[in-house]
Design an enzyme around this catalytic site. Sequence first.
Site, PDB file in Angstrom:
ATOM      1  N   LYS A  81     -11.297  -7.036   2.104  1.00 46.92           N
ATOM      2  CA  LYS A  81     -10.510  -6.041   1.296  1.00 46.92           C
ATOM      3  C   LYS A  81     -11.735  -5.367   0.537  1.00 46.92           C
ATOM      4  O   LYS A  81     -12.658  -6.030  -0.131  1.00 46.92           O
ATOM      5  CB  LYS A  81      -9.678  -6.854   0.313  1.00 46.92           C
ATOM      6  CG  LYS A  81      -8.759  -5.821  -0.419  1.00 46.92           C
ATOM      7  CD  LYS A  81      -7.663  -6.573  -1.364  1.00 46.92           C
ATOM      8  CE  LYS A  81      -6.834  -5.838  -2.011  1.00 46.92           C
ATOM      9  NZ  LYS A  81      -5.868  -6.374  -2.787  1.00 46.92           N
ATOM     10  N   SER A 170      -1.043  -4.614  -1.932  1.00 44.59           N
ATOM     11  CA  SER A 170      -2.106  -3.686  -1.899  1.00 44.59           C
ATOM     12  C   SER A 170      -3.172  -3.943  -0.786  1.00 44.59           C
ATOM     13  O   SER A 170      -3.868  -3.138  -0.527  1.00 44.59           O
ATOM     14  CB  SER A 170      -2.863  -3.745  -3.141  1.00 44.59           C
ATOM     15  OG  SER A 170      -3.409  -4.975  -3.380  1.00 44.59           O
ATOM     16  N   SER A 194       0.293  -9.046  -3.034  1.00 41.71           N
ATOM     17  CA  SER A 194      -0.741  -8.210  -2.278  1.00 41.71           C
ATOM     18  C   SER A 194      -1.227  -8.745  -1.135  1.00 41.71           C
ATOM     19  O   SER A 194      -1.762  -7.915  -0.294  1.00 41.71           O
ATOM     20  CB  SER A 194      -1.578  -7.722  -3.195  1.00 41.71           C
ATOM     21  OG  SER A 194      -1.203  -6.705  -3.948  1.00 41.71           O
TER      22      SER A 194
HETATM   23  N1  GLN Z   1       2.554  -4.479  -6.111  1.00 43.72           N
HETATM   24  C1  GLN Z   1       2.051  -5.280  -7.235  1.00 43.72           C
HETATM   25  C2  GLN Z   1       1.550  -4.654  -8.142  1.00 43.72           C
HETATM   26  O1  GLN Z   1       1.457  -3.275  -7.869  1.00 43.72           O
HETATM   27  C3  GLN Z   1       0.971  -6.372  -7.029  1.00 43.72           C
HETATM   28  C4  GLN Z   1      -0.272  -5.858  -6.439  1.00 43.72           C
HETATM   29  C5  GLN Z   1      -1.266  -7.172  -6.364  1.00 43.72           C
HETATM   30  O2  GLN Z   1      -0.619  -8.182  -5.824  1.00 43.72           O
HETATM   31  N2  GLN Z   1      -2.463  -6.699  -6.115  1.00 43.72           N
HETATM   32  O3  GLN Z   1       1.004  -4.803  -9.280  1.00 43.72           O
END
Ligand code: GLN
EC number: 6.3.5.7
Length: 512
Positions: A81, A170, A194
């Site tokens: 990532k 994400s 994510s």
């Molecule tokens: N979808 C969640 C957010 O937008 C989690 C994102 C994540 O785990 N980085 O905050």
Amino acid sequence: MDTAILDRSIPEIAALVQRGEVSAEEVARAALARIEQRDGALNAFLTVQAEQALEAARALDARRARGEALGPLAGVPIGLKDALCTEGAPTTAGSKILTRAAAGAARAPDPARGYRPPYDATVVARLRAAGAILPGKCNMDELAMGSSNENSAFGPVKNPWDRARTPGGSSGGSAVAVAAGMTPGSLGSDTGGSIRQPASLTGVVGLKPTYGRVSRYGLIAFASSLDQIGPFAQDVKSAARLLEVIAGRDPRDATSLDAPVGAYEAACGRDVAGLRIGVPEEYFAKGLDEQVGAKVRGAIDGLRGLGCEIRPVHLPHTRYAVAAYYIVATAEASSNLARFDGVRFGLRVDGERGGKADLQALYGATRGEGFGREVKRRILLGTYVLSAGYYDAYYLRAQKVRTLIRRDFDEAFREVDLIAAPVSPTVAFRLGERVDDPLSMYLADVYTLPASMAGLPAISVPCATAPAPDGGPPLPVGLQLIGPALEEARLLRAAYAWEQISPVRALRAPLA
Ligand code: GLN
């Protein structure tokens, strides 16, 4: 070029390289070839470090030739990532703010012009030391904020099962790197889902470890009390091997836990008879797609068939998790993101105030141009909930709710060994469908946020495919297993047992 080696499991690939039956260079070339062939349509990789990857692979082959023992990830290509710092290689976290502006009129951000960190994240260093080959950096929602990858400054990632759909976020690029067979494993980060949500939506295994199990040193921070790095892989054992490499105490991250690393891979294959599995009714309520619910229940029945004892449990504060998370996470983000001001990292836009260039103007112009809409929304929300007069009403309250959520799990784990639930209320949704509706996007996280708030380990393992309510090809559904703190081995053991009887075992996305 024969790239079939990439469809083997991570332990198999490493064994072949260790025995010299395949060279690390051949495996690296296969990964680079697949990225070249497949990623044009998917956008999972932001940058590809072909030369560095081949060089590392050749160095590994030379070590083998000299009779040296190779590590547990010998020659295995792993996607990273782009929130993970890689020494000397572009690192953007999906944001324009971490890219230097191109000279002249060209305004489109270019990931190749990304920030080049002077050091490797601890997990990256551990992967390298274990013999992994790192072919490139994976696309993601900007600064890890999002559930669809549409917040990336570099365009969304496409779901290989249906390219009109999101792979989730994400860590969407990391999920798709694995789902489309470009790398046999990858790393993502999970703050509120994510890793698990994109794993579920793309049909791969994704594990969020216990908070503190894996060092966050060198992970570009989103919400520091929630962020955790974890693996993606095609199968449970491969994910276990990756976790075993990256887990463990790191003096550079004060929140990393000093507990011994479990025998995660050895746990795969152990019997699950007698394991007590809790099913929280709060996770099967309104809002859950009927097909998804049926498939997840089917998987739970499968576990019953293996001798697990299935019991109802209650997690009554589940319904406050979304609200509390979006206060805690935005508050921490607003503070973490203060460092992106145009002075030290990435983008710098010299602004003017009242006809004069000054520091405030530099901050404003850089942040105004560098951050995308969702990131700005979070900074505003986070600053608001931390501000004098609102702090008690929002931030402090959210922290109290967090404690209640954690207690719900403590109670449940007095009765059961693991909790089984859906990961995502729906299969992959269409790109564009929710971009203008942040609330519906946030609600996508309803089943992943509670374990994040409680700091617990949780895994998504493919359990079925199901038709989308709006038509199109069948799409993957994940089963979520949540465990008590530091019980990753138990999670992996149950996930592995399920995988052996899963109807979608070794099912690959059509593109792969
Ligand atoms: N979808 C969640 C957010 O937008 C989690 C994102 C994540 O785990 N980085 O905050």
